[in-house]
Design an enzyme around this catalytic site. Structure first.
Site, short mmCIF file in Angstrom:
data_model
loop_
_atom_site.label_atom_id
_atom_site.label_comp_id
_atom_site.label_asym_id
_atom_site.label_seq_id
_atom_site.Cartn_x
_atom_site.Cartn_y
_atom_site.Cartn_z
N ASP A 1 33.07 37.14 34.76
CA ASP A 1 33.38 36.36 35.95
C ASP A 1 32.50 35.12 36.03
OD1 ASP A 1 35.33 38.19 37.09
OD2 ASP A 1 33.63 39.54 37.34
N GLU B 1 46.04 40.81 42.53
CA GLU B 1 44.93 41.47 41.86
C GLU B 1 43.77 41.52 42.84
OE1 GLU B 1 43.85 39.77 38.16
OE2 GLU B 1 45.92 39.65 37.43
#
Length: 281
Positions: free
Chosen positions: A60, A49
């Protein structure tokens, strides 16, 4: 079929699970990103990824946020993402890379580029799909249609707080695999994962034929051993990104550390203990 579909069909026939490392494009620079991806492939990772740096991160944690900031400060541009894929697939000057790659990208970046334009550029560059964490299921029809037309996997996320009727709709509009978020909150390494995760994954298996990959909070071999029996793949991000950021002894040492960690996780996937459960075919 996308390369993601081909990969999971092969792994299923071999009775194996996938390791999906996450790294941030352009951290610390795009040339090093290419070297990291090749190193992960050498270690035996099944897919990579590639995070697209964004100034307004969605879910995140601090480790990945910091990596995005470093990449942006060093001048990362979206065009470099596509150039990265092209260089790895072309094999110049090294052999062509066969490892499937998917981008982790904000929907706002896709919209700004144009959904079809983004997908076309990504496919031409050798990417097999996109994980879009901020794509609302109510707005996903067009993206799903475009991605299917180009055999480009559209991976969406199911979280611990997603209602089950909504999970079903997300699964219907996803392709490649379903990304199951293990914990509520942001990405990052955790020592413990919630017991409700197993129950929800078991329920999802009865609702969809998509492979199920678990991410967020997987920090090391012990959690990999616990989760491998109930997942088709495991996504490890912050633990890799932290190793890349901590490279004080040079690039060669960092690549060795990344490779050794990936090999350790792969070995752990082959020796699952703890949450062992018979997989529903």
């Amino acid at each position: 079929m996308s390369d993601v579909d081909v990969l999971f069909a092969r792994l299923r026939s071999e009775g194996r699970k996938a390791l999906l490392p996450f790294i941030s494009a352009g951290d610390p620079d795009i040339e090093t990103t290419a070297a990291i991806i090749r190193t992960l492939a050498e270690a035996g990772a099944d897919m990579c990824e590639v995070g697209v740096p964004y100034s307004d991160p969605i879910a995140d944690g601090p480790v990945i946020q910091a990596s995005y900031q470093r990449a942006l400060e060093s001048g990362f541009r979206l065009s470099q993402l596509f150039e990265l894929g092209e260089s790895l697939r072309s094999g110049s000057p090294q052999p062509p890379l066969s490892l499937p790659m998917v981008t982790m990208v904000s929907y706002s970046i896709m919209l700004r580029t144009g959904i079809e334009a983004y997908v076309r550029r990504a496919v031409a560059a050798g990417y097999s799909g996109a994980i879009v964490p901020d794509l609302l299921v109510e707005e996903a029809d067009e993206a799903a249609r475009i991605c299917r037309a180009h055999d480009f996997s559209l991976v969406q996320l199911v979280t611990p707080t997603t209602p089950r009727d909504r999970q079903l709709r997300i699964a219907e509009l996803s392709s490649g695999f379903l990304y199951v978020v293990s914990v509520t909150g942001i990405t990052g390494e955790r020592r413990e994962l919630p017991p409700s995760l197993l129950e929800n994954v078991g329920w999802l298996r009865e609702q969809t034929e998509l492979p199920i990959c678990i991410g967020f909070g997987i920090s090391g071999p012990e959690q990999v051993r616990q989760l491998a029996p109930v997942a088709d793949g495991l996504i490890v991000g912050s633990a890799f990104v932290r190793r890349i950021a901590a490279a004080h002894d040079g690039r060669a040492a960092m690549l060795e550390d990344v490779k050794a960690f990936a090999e350790e996780l792969i070995q752990a996937m082959r020796e699952p203990v703890g949450l062992a459960s018979k997989r529903t075919q």
